[in-house]
Every structure is written in structure tokens, then in C-alpha cells.
Write a protein that holds these residues in place. Sequence first.
Motif, PDB file in Angstrom:
ATOM      1  N   ALA A  10     -15.737 -10.508  10.880  1.00  0.00           N
ATOM      2  CA  ALA A  10     -15.097 -11.486  10.819  1.00  0.00           C
ATOM      3  C   ALA A  10     -13.419 -11.168  11.430  1.00  0.00           C
ATOM      4  O   ALA A  10     -12.506 -11.743  13.172  1.00  0.00           O
ATOM      5  CB  ALA A  10     -14.960 -12.320   9.918  1.00  0.00           C
ATOM      6  N   ALA A  11     -12.822 -10.590  11.029  1.00  0.00           N
ATOM      7  CA  ALA A  11     -11.683  -9.784  11.507  1.00  0.00           C
ATOM      8  C   ALA A  11     -11.603  -9.061  12.726  1.00  0.00           C
ATOM      9  O   ALA A  11     -10.443  -9.580  14.201  1.00  0.00           O
ATOM     10  CB  ALA A  11     -10.721  -9.166  10.475  1.00  0.00           C
ATOM     11  N   GLN A  12     -12.163  -9.012  13.317  1.00  0.00           N
ATOM     12  CA  GLN A  12     -12.457  -7.983  14.587  1.00  0.00           C
ATOM     13  C   GLN A  12     -12.645  -8.985  15.746  1.00  0.00           C
ATOM     14  O   GLN A  12     -12.251  -8.795  16.634  1.00  0.00           O
ATOM     15  CB  GLN A  12     -14.033  -6.835  14.269  1.00  0.00           C
ATOM     16  N   LYS A  13     -13.603 -10.086  15.314  1.00  0.00           N
ATOM     17  CA  LYS A  13     -13.650 -11.477  16.139  1.00  0.00           C
ATOM     18  C   LYS A  13     -12.736 -12.029  16.241  1.00  0.00           C
ATOM     19  O   LYS A  13     -12.036 -12.201  17.450  1.00  0.00           O
ATOM     20  CB  LYS A  13     -14.498 -12.204  15.743  1.00  0.00           C
ATOM     21  N   ALA A  14     -11.579 -12.151  15.183  1.00  0.00           N
ATOM     22  CA  ALA A  14      -9.931 -12.455  15.346  1.00  0.00           C
ATOM     23  C   ALA A  14      -9.328 -11.737  16.668  1.00  0.00           C
ATOM     24  O   ALA A  14      -8.768 -12.767  16.760  1.00  0.00           O
ATOM     25  CB  ALA A  14      -9.678 -12.748  14.250  1.00  0.00           C
ATOM     26  N   LEU A  15      -9.439 -10.443  16.273  1.00  0.00           N
ATOM     27  CA  LEU A  15      -8.957  -9.957  17.393  1.00  0.00           C
ATOM     28  C   LEU A  15      -8.739  -9.172  18.866  1.00  0.00           C
ATOM     29  O   LEU A  15      -8.836  -8.617  18.657  1.00  0.00           O
ATOM     30  CB  LEU A  15      -8.395  -8.218  16.733  1.00  0.00           C
ATOM     31  N   ALA A  16     -10.503  -9.981  19.102  1.00  0.00           N
ATOM     32  CA  ALA A  16     -11.004  -9.719  19.997  1.00  0.00           C
ATOM     33  C   ALA A  16      -9.549 -10.142  20.931  1.00  0.00           C
ATOM     34  O   ALA A  16      -8.663 -10.937  21.590  1.00  0.00           O
ATOM     35  CB  ALA A  16     -11.381 -10.782  20.824  1.00  0.00           C
ATOM     36  N   GLY A  17      -9.734  -8.456  22.289  1.00  0.00           N
ATOM     37  CA  GLY A  17      -8.334  -8.726  23.358  1.00  0.00           C
ATOM     38  C   GLY A  17      -6.877  -8.509  23.026  1.00  0.00           C
ATOM     39  O   GLY A  17      -6.567  -7.945  23.556  1.00  0.00           O
ATOM     40  N   TYR A  18      -6.737  -7.897  21.508  1.00  0.00           N
ATOM     41  CA  TYR A  18      -6.328  -7.467  20.751  1.00  0.00           C
ATOM     42  C   TYR A  18      -6.394  -5.955  20.747  1.00  0.00           C
ATOM     43  O   TYR A  18      -7.671  -5.628  20.288  1.00  0.00           O
ATOM     44  CB  TYR A  18      -5.379  -8.041  19.411  1.00  0.00           C
ATOM     45  N   GLU A  19      -5.506  -4.460  20.875  1.00  0.00           N
ATOM     46  CA  GLU A  19      -5.479  -3.578  20.550  1.00  0.00           C
ATOM     47  C   GLU A  19      -4.267  -3.168  19.027  1.00  0.00           C
ATOM     48  O   GLU A  19      -3.559  -3.107  19.620  1.00  0.00           O
ATOM     49  CB  GLU A  19      -5.478  -2.810  21.568  1.00  0.00           C
TER      50      GLU A  19
END
Length: 136
Positions: free
Chosen positions: A34-43
Motif C-alpha cells: 500500500a505504501a509503495q502504491k502511494a509513492l508511485a512516481g516518487y523516488e
Amino acid sequence: MRNLHLVAALAASMTIGGCAYAADSKADAPLSEAAQKALAGYEPVGTANCIPLSQVRSSRIIDPTAIIYEITSNRLYVNQPAGGRCTGLRKDRALVTRITTGNLCNLDLVTVIDPPSPIQYGACPLGTFTEYRKKQ
């Protein structure tokens, strides 16, 4: 013997008080799906022990393993609670933060509450903050 009773009483009060910290999990646990999905487009670009609370525009509980603090639309900080998770954290709950320095730092406690009622679900010690920037 007296110290033993004090320790037992303290342990009982933490259990009754609903301490939301799960000490048996790992501090370096990978981000949840869920956290990885929320951070999609960020690095990730770095880490910090503290962030200035005056710069935080909003915070969002993702799940028991991650809180996202938005600084700008291009810059976020993700905090994984100390120990890797905080069982009281849920999307439908809110955080109450009491600080005295103007900064939100690792090991500061955030209290988890149910917004429409006065119910508290314990407190979570924060971990290190990971800074994320929007990918170019």
C-alpha cells in the motif's frame, strides 16, 4: 521487591492504555504494498532524523507500517514507526502530535485517535524519515 511491583504495574498500565507499538517487528522492514502504491512516481533521495513541522502541509496514514508527510506536491517524507509498525495506525484514524521544538523527530510519540470520538488507540514512536521526490 518494590521495583518489581512498579515494573509490573507499569506494564499493566501500558497494556490497559492500549499501547499501539509493536516492538517485535523489524525497524528496517520494507515498505508495504500500500505504501509503495502511494509513492508511485516518487523516488527516495535521503533520510532525516527530524523534519520541520511548519513545512508539513498534510499527513496521511497509509497502514500500520507507514505515514506520509507532504511538504509540497513534489516532496514527501515517509515515516515507518520505530520497530517497523504501529498496530494502532489505520486509514480511518488520525494522529495527534505534541512537540516543543518545532520539529517532528524520530522517537517522538504520535497519539492515534478516532476523529469523531475521544477514543485513543495508544501512541507510536516515529522512526527515521525518508525523503521522496517526484521523478522527473
